[in-house]
Enzyme design. Sequence first.
Site, PDB file in Angstrom:
ATOM      1  N   TYR A  25       0.795  -1.225   0.000  1.00 40.16           N
ATOM      2  CA  TYR A  25       0.000   0.000   0.000  1.00 40.16           C
ATOM      3  C   TYR A  25       0.833   1.283   0.000  1.00 40.16           C
ATOM      4  O   TYR A  25       0.275   2.376  -0.084  1.00 40.16           O
ATOM      5  CB  TYR A  25      -0.938   0.015   1.218  1.00 40.16           C
ATOM      6  CG  TYR A  25      -1.963  -1.089   1.170  1.00 40.16           C
ATOM      7  CD1 TYR A  25      -3.056  -1.009   0.308  1.00 40.16           C
ATOM      8  CD2 TYR A  25      -1.832  -2.225   1.957  1.00 40.16           C
ATOM      9  CE1 TYR A  25      -3.992  -2.021   0.248  1.00 40.16           C
ATOM     10  CE2 TYR A  25      -2.772  -3.251   1.904  1.00 40.16           C
ATOM     11  CZ  TYR A  25      -3.845  -3.137   1.047  1.00 40.16           C
ATOM     12  OH  TYR A  25      -4.772  -4.144   0.992  1.00 40.16           O
ATOM     13  N   ASP A  89     -26.276  -1.485  -2.180  1.00 38.76           N
ATOM     14  CA  ASP A  89     -27.673  -1.054  -2.202  1.00 38.76           C
ATOM     15  C   ASP A  89     -27.819   0.411  -1.789  1.00 38.76           C
ATOM     16  O   ASP A  89     -28.596   1.160  -2.388  1.00 38.76           O
ATOM     17  CB  ASP A  89     -28.521  -1.930  -1.277  1.00 38.76           C
ATOM     18  CG  ASP A  89     -28.816  -3.305  -1.848  1.00 38.76           C
ATOM     19  OD1 ASP A  89     -28.625  -3.529  -3.060  1.00 38.76           O
ATOM     20  OD2 ASP A  89     -29.259  -4.173  -1.058  1.00 38.76           O
ATOM     21  N   HIS A 102      -9.439   2.090  -5.669  1.00 38.72           N
ATOM     22  CA  HIS A 102      -8.636   1.155  -4.878  1.00 38.72           C
ATOM     23  C   HIS A 102      -7.168   1.493  -5.085  1.00 38.72           C
ATOM     24  O   HIS A 102      -6.750   1.781  -6.210  1.00 38.72           O
ATOM     25  CB  HIS A 102      -8.887  -0.295  -5.304  1.00 38.72           C
ATOM     26  CG  HIS A 102     -10.281  -0.735  -5.029  1.00 38.72           C
ATOM     27  ND1 HIS A 102     -10.693  -1.153  -3.784  1.00 38.72           N
ATOM     28  CD2 HIS A 102     -11.370  -0.805  -5.835  1.00 38.72           C
ATOM     29  CE1 HIS A 102     -11.976  -1.465  -3.835  1.00 38.72           C
ATOM     30  NE2 HIS A 102     -12.408  -1.251  -5.067  1.00 38.72           N
ATOM     31  N   LEU A 103      -6.416   1.442  -4.017  1.00 42.53           N
ATOM     32  CA  LEU A 103      -4.987   1.758  -4.095  1.00 42.53           C
ATOM     33  C   LEU A 103      -4.221   0.719  -4.904  1.00 42.53           C
ATOM     34  O   LEU A 103      -3.311   1.049  -5.655  1.00 42.53           O
ATOM     35  CB  LEU A 103      -4.400   1.860  -2.687  1.00 42.53           C
ATOM     36  CG  LEU A 103      -4.948   3.016  -1.853  1.00 42.53           C
ATOM     37  CD1 LEU A 103      -4.586   2.833  -0.380  1.00 42.53           C
ATOM     38  CD2 LEU A 103      -4.436   4.343  -2.379  1.00 42.53           C
TER      39      LEU A 103
END
Length: 151
Positions: A25, A89, A102-103
Amino acid sequence: MNPPLILVLNGPNLNMLGTREPELYGTETLDDIEALCAETGDALDLAIDFRQSNLEGELISWVHEARGRASGIVINPAGYSFTSIALMDALLAVDLPVVEVHLTNSYRRESFRHHSYVSRAAQGVICGLGPHGYALALRGIAGILADAEDA
């Protein structure tokens, strides 16, 4: 006239960025990403409301709050991407433009990360570009809003 408000939501464990698996990350923190989003928002004339929670229900409540308040949502649902029909939802129910970010590139990871429920509610998905994906997501939302204004 006030700039459009964009809700930037971050899911579980993202508060650990910078120390959590830096080989995967990176070393930038969530505070660094928040600063990047604020800078990008200023450049695009967007107001940014940046939040993080480890709680699925809290994320869903924030999505509900966005209806009638925000013009769009950028979301990194983290692990909830692959498990939360309830979050999907909620995003569908508020009827706002959504960009999922998303990384890491989830398609280069474990197979259970290859399907995101949240993607069904998103106009676009950006993955694998690290923190820069957030800036791109905000540019995407700005473009979606400009297109809607021109229509």
